[in-house]
Design an enzyme around this catalytic site. Structure first.
Site, PDB file in Angstrom:
ATOM      1  N   THR A 124     -34.404 -35.799  -4.087  1.00  0.00           N
ATOM      2  CA  THR A 124     -35.484 -35.787  -3.102  1.00  0.00           C
ATOM      3  C   THR A 124     -36.189 -37.147  -3.003  1.00  0.00           C
ATOM      4  OG1 THR A 124     -35.821 -33.478  -3.701  1.00  0.00           O
ATOM      5  CG2 THR A 124     -37.549 -34.503  -2.392  1.00  0.00           C
ATOM      6  N   ILE A 155     -39.676 -35.502  -9.036  1.00  0.00           N
ATOM      7  CA  ILE A 155     -38.542 -35.372  -9.962  1.00  0.00           C
ATOM      8  C   ILE A 155     -38.985 -34.784 -11.307  1.00  0.00           C
ATOM      9  CG2 ILE A 155     -36.598 -36.550 -11.048  1.00  0.00           C
ATOM     10  CD1 ILE A 155     -36.638 -36.396  -7.866  1.00  0.00           C
ATOM     11  N   ARG A 269     -56.008   0.317 -18.969  1.00  0.00           N
ATOM     12  CA  ARG A 269     -57.214   0.137 -18.153  1.00  0.00           C
ATOM     13  C   ARG A 269     -57.605   1.476 -17.500  1.00  0.00           C
ATOM     14  NH1 ARG A 269     -61.733  -2.913 -17.363  1.00  0.00           N
ATOM     15  NH2 ARG A 269     -62.455  -2.640 -15.213  1.00  0.00           N
ATOM     16  N   GLY A 340     -56.735  -6.303 -11.258  1.00  0.00           N
ATOM     17  CA  GLY A 340     -58.097  -6.371 -10.725  1.00  0.00           C
ATOM     18  C   GLY A 340     -58.732  -7.722 -11.014  1.00  0.00           C
ATOM     19  N   GLU A 364     -34.836 -26.770  -5.169  1.00  0.00           N
ATOM     20  CA  GLU A 364     -33.378 -26.544  -5.172  1.00  0.00           C
ATOM     21  C   GLU A 364     -32.915 -25.695  -3.982  1.00  0.00           C
ATOM     22  OE1 GLU A 364     -31.499 -26.124  -9.036  1.00  0.00           O
ATOM     23  OE2 GLU A 364     -33.432 -26.523  -9.951  1.00  0.00           O
ATOM     24  N   GLU A 368     -35.564 -21.091   3.547  1.00  0.00           N
ATOM     25  CA  GLU A 368     -34.956 -21.288   4.878  1.00  0.00           C
ATOM     26  C   GLU A 368     -33.575 -21.944   4.741  1.00  0.00           C
ATOM     27  OE1 GLU A 368     -38.116 -22.292   4.089  1.00  0.00           O
ATOM     28  OE2 GLU A 368     -39.090 -20.594   5.045  1.00  0.00           O
TER      29      GLU A 368
HETATM   30  C1  LIG Z   1     -42.551 -29.128  -8.840  1.00  0.00           C
HETATM   31  C2  LIG Z   1     -41.352 -29.677  -8.117  1.00  0.00           C
HETATM   32  C3  LIG Z   1     -40.239 -30.068  -8.837  1.00  0.00           C
HETATM   33  C4  LIG Z   1     -39.133 -30.623  -8.176  1.00  0.00           C
HETATM   34  N1  LIG Z   1     -38.068 -31.113  -8.912  1.00  0.00           N
HETATM   35  C5  LIG Z   1     -37.088 -31.800  -8.263  1.00  0.00           C
HETATM   36  C6  LIG Z   1     -36.070 -32.485  -9.014  1.00  0.00           C
HETATM   37  O1  LIG Z   1     -36.018 -32.415 -10.249  1.00  0.00           O
HETATM   38  N2  LIG Z   1     -35.140 -33.211  -8.325  1.00  0.00           N
HETATM   39  C7  LIG Z   1     -35.156 -33.301  -6.966  1.00  0.00           C
HETATM   40  O2  LIG Z   1     -34.308 -33.982  -6.412  1.00  0.00           O
HETATM   41  N3  LIG Z   1     -36.116 -32.670  -6.229  1.00  0.00           N
HETATM   42  C8  LIG Z   1     -37.081 -31.928  -6.856  1.00  0.00           C
HETATM   43  N4  LIG Z   1     -38.050 -31.312  -6.122  1.00  0.00           N
HETATM   44  C9  LIG Z   1     -38.033 -31.393  -4.658  1.00  0.00           C
HETATM   45  C10 LIG Z   1     -37.615 -30.083  -3.986  1.00  0.00           C
HETATM   46  O3  LIG Z   1     -36.269 -29.798  -4.265  1.00  0.00           O
HETATM   47  C11 LIG Z   1     -37.889 -30.264  -2.482  1.00  0.00           C
HETATM   48  O4  LIG Z   1     -39.307 -30.264  -2.317  1.00  0.00           O
HETATM   49  C12 LIG Z   1     -37.249 -29.184  -1.653  1.00  0.00           C
HETATM   50  O5  LIG Z   1     -35.847 -29.318  -1.653  1.00  0.00           O
HETATM   51  C13 LIG Z   1     -37.748 -29.200  -0.191  1.00  0.00           C
HETATM   52  O6  LIG Z   1     -37.666 -30.464   0.339  1.00  0.00           O
HETATM   53  P1  LIG Z   1     -38.928 -31.117   1.084  1.00  0.00           P
HETATM   54  O7  LIG Z   1     -40.096 -30.990   0.185  1.00  0.00           O
HETATM   55  O8  LIG Z   1     -38.567 -32.457   1.553  1.00  0.00           O
HETATM   56  O9  LIG Z   1     -39.163 -30.171   2.317  1.00  0.00           O
HETATM   57  P2  LIG Z   1     -38.530 -30.367   3.785  1.00  0.00           P
HETATM   58  O10 LIG Z   1     -37.061 -30.527   3.677  1.00  0.00           O
HETATM   59  O11 LIG Z   1     -39.296 -31.402   4.491  1.00  0.00           O
HETATM   60  O12 LIG Z   1     -38.842 -28.947   4.413  1.00  0.00           O
HETATM   61  C14 LIG Z   1     -40.149 -28.610   4.921  1.00  0.00           C
HETATM   62  C15 LIG Z   1     -40.044 -27.233   5.548  1.00  0.00           C
HETATM   63  O13 LIG Z   1     -39.112 -27.270   6.636  1.00  0.00           O
HETATM   64  C16 LIG Z   1     -38.118 -26.296   6.444  1.00  0.00           C
HETATM   65  N5  LIG Z   1     -36.824 -26.794   6.929  1.00  0.00           N
HETATM   66  C17 LIG Z   1     -36.262 -28.010   6.711  1.00  0.00           C
HETATM   67  N6  LIG Z   1     -35.068 -28.086   7.303  1.00  0.00           N
HETATM   68  C18 LIG Z   1     -34.859 -26.889   7.900  1.00  0.00           C
HETATM   69  C19 LIG Z   1     -33.783 -26.341   8.666  1.00  0.00           C
HETATM   70  N7  LIG Z   1     -32.675 -27.034   8.938  1.00  0.00           N
HETATM   71  N8  LIG Z   1     -33.915 -25.068   9.116  1.00  0.00           N
HETATM   72  C20 LIG Z   1     -35.026 -24.343   8.846  1.00  0.00           C
HETATM   73  N9  LIG Z   1     -36.077 -24.818   8.130  1.00  0.00           N
HETATM   74  C21 LIG Z   1     -35.978 -26.067   7.655  1.00  0.00           C
HETATM   75  C22 LIG Z   1     -38.057 -26.063   4.945  1.00  0.00           C
HETATM   76  O14 LIG Z   1     -37.496 -24.803   4.615  1.00  0.00           O
HETATM   77  C23 LIG Z   1     -39.532 -26.165   4.594  1.00  0.00           C
HETATM   78  O15 LIG Z   1     -40.154 -24.937   4.851  1.00  0.00           O
HETATM   79  C24 LIG Z   1     -39.143 -30.719  -6.766  1.00  0.00           C
HETATM   80  C25 LIG Z   1     -40.258 -30.283  -6.046  1.00  0.00           C
HETATM   81  C26 LIG Z   1     -41.363 -29.789  -6.702  1.00  0.00           C
HETATM   82  C27 LIG Z   1     -42.571 -29.401  -5.897  1.00  0.00           C
END
Ligand SMILES: Cc1cc2nc3c(=O)[nH]c(=O)nc-3n(C[C@H](O)[C@H](O)[C@H](O)COP(=O)(O)OP(=O)(O)OC[C@H]3O[C@@H](n4cnc5c(N)ncnc54)[C@H](O)[C@@H]3O)c2cc1C
Length: 382
Positions: A124, A155, A269, A340, A364, A368
């Site tokens: 990401t 990450i 409870r 509660g 991961e 969607e």
């Molecule tokens: C606590 C935490 C730990 C994480 N750890 C890791 C890690 O170790 N390594 C890593 O690489 N990443 C990591 N991530 C990132 C995570 O995998 C991403 O946040 C996730 O894959 C979503 O990507 P985004 O945030 O860019 O959302 P976006 O891709 O921008 O999506 C935003 C919204 O749009 C929707 N959307 C996007 N494309 C489509 C489509 N084609 N059709 C329908 N809906 C769509 C999505 O479902 C979502 O609701 C982590 C995130 C968090 C918060």
């Protein structure tokens, strides 16, 4: 699907460990954002940090189903420890096991399996998560290795005292069809130009390490390339198939933790002169949750068993993660309602479960994106 005697024994061992070594500290770690390094080392002693890896790489050779069972038991008590383990094994170690050279496996997997180190996977970026083709991090080949430039976001496991490497996706060129050529690199923590930023302030998973990473002319050797040049998409997709089973197991574990807490609470409870479990509005809700957890667990076991049998499991892993992660959010909501007012107070574990649940529907593969995977496998032209 029934677990084997060995898998049941593993389940009991991890449950006992989680109750004795994690449960008493989980609230304080959560409150203070303490990364539980010592617990990771102990899990290494138990064999959990290398559970699915073959013995020659320090593991127990136990497979994906056993690993899912262990991850479920950890999450039943604490999600931060569980994601630390799941990310290290499924995201950090597994791509090296699947695509690495013998030398890479010996170097990175053996200490990881012992719990001396943990691994991370960085795909990401600030500008993209779901859309891997939108990556902007680059890797330029030079005579003695590669030079990475870019930023990775959110990450897990990359900045702790145990962090040893970050498997990083980067663009290495353009393919004939005009799309980006994606490759994967094992970037050692401490490589020149590798700069972990401060941890984020997150809604949940407070004791798990999550941060942004900068690659500023980050130099790695030729031996850092994981798999073949241009094989990054394959590494990414295969890593996600396994990772999603781990997150799905977390969903089941978190839901089970919520249910166990709620059953105990409902029986003790009292309201209007009797335990609240006597009210069907309460006990039917919990009975329904029990049935949904059993169904979600079956999906996790099915996906893991297919992975162990080395059969395709992209759809099954996506189904398991979709259902189990959404169930975790629902279960945390039910648990808070059944508890509660006490369910809203941080002295109870319920707010922690509630805060930890939501990310399971995002990381991961968002719900969607999982529906997209499932729909395409069904032959729908989405
Ligand atoms: C606590 C935490 C730990 C994480 N750890 C890791 C890690 O170790 N390594 C890593 O690489 N990443 C990591 N991530 C990132 C995570 O995998 C991403 O946040 C996730 O894959 C979503 O990507 P985004 O945030 O860019 O959302 P976006 O891709 O921008 O999506 C935003 C919204 O749009 C929707 N959307 C996007 N494309 C489509 C489509 N084609 N059709 C329908 N809906 C769509 C999505 O479902 C979502 O609701 C982590 C995130 C968090 C918060």
């Amino acid at each position: 699907m029934e677990l084997s005697d060995e898998q049941r024994a593993l389940q009991s061992t991890v449950r006992e460990f989680a109750e004795a070594e994690i449960a008493p500290h989980a609230a304080a770690w959560d409150r203070n954002g303490t990364f539980p390094a010592q617990t990771v080392r102990k899990l290494g002693d138990l064999g959990i940090m290398g559970l699915p890896f073959p013995e020659q790489y320090g593991g127990l050779g136990a497979g994906a189903l056993s690993f899912a069972v262990a991850v479920e038991e950890l999450t039943r008590v604490d999600s931060s420890v569980a994601i630390t383990v799941a990310a290290s094994v499924s995201l950090g170690g597994t791509p090296i096991l699947a695509f690495g050279t013998e030398e890479q496996k010996q170097r990175w997997l053996v200490p990881l399996a012992r719990g001396e180190t943990i691994g991370a996977f960085a795909s990401t970026e600030p500008g993209m998560g779901s859309d891997v083709q939108g990556a902007e991090t680059t890797a330029r080949q030079e005579q003695d290795g590669w030079v990475l430039n870019g930023t990775k976001a959110y990450i897990t496991n990359a900045g702790t005292e145990l962090s040893s490497f970050v498997t990083t996706t980067a663009i290495t060129g353009q393919r004939d069809d005009g799309r980006s050529e994606l490759s994967t690199f094992i970037v050692p923590v401490g490589a020149p130009g590798f700069v972990p930023q401060k941890p984020y302030h997150k809604m949940g998973w407070h004791a798990s390490d999550t941060r942004e990473l900068s690659y500023q002319d980050c130099r790695v050797g030729t031996d850092a390339l994981l798999g073949e040049r241009g094989g990054g998409a394959r590494v990414f997709l295969s890593t996600l198939d396994g990772g999603r089973i781990g997150v799905a197991a977390m969903g089941v574990g978190l839901a089970q933790g919520c249910l166990d807490q709620s059953v105990a609470w409902a029986n003790q409870r009292c309201a209007f002169g009797q335990p609240i479990a006597r009210y069907q509005a309460v006990s039917f809700e919990l009975a329904s949750l029990q049935a949904q957890i059993s169904a979600a667990r079956s999906l996790v076991y099915r996906a893991a068993a297919l992975r162990d049998a080395q059969q395709r499991h992209t759809q099954e892993a996506a189904e398991a993660k979709l259902i189990a992660s959404e169930l975790a959010v629902h279960a945390a909501n039910v648990a808070m309602q059944v508890h509660g007012g006490f369910g809203y107070i941080e002295e109870s574990p319920i707010p922690r479960f509630y805060r930890d649940a939501k990310i399971l529907t995002i990381g991961e593969g968002t719900s969607e994106i999982l529906k997209l995977v499932i729909a395409r496998n069904m032959g729908l032209s989405v």
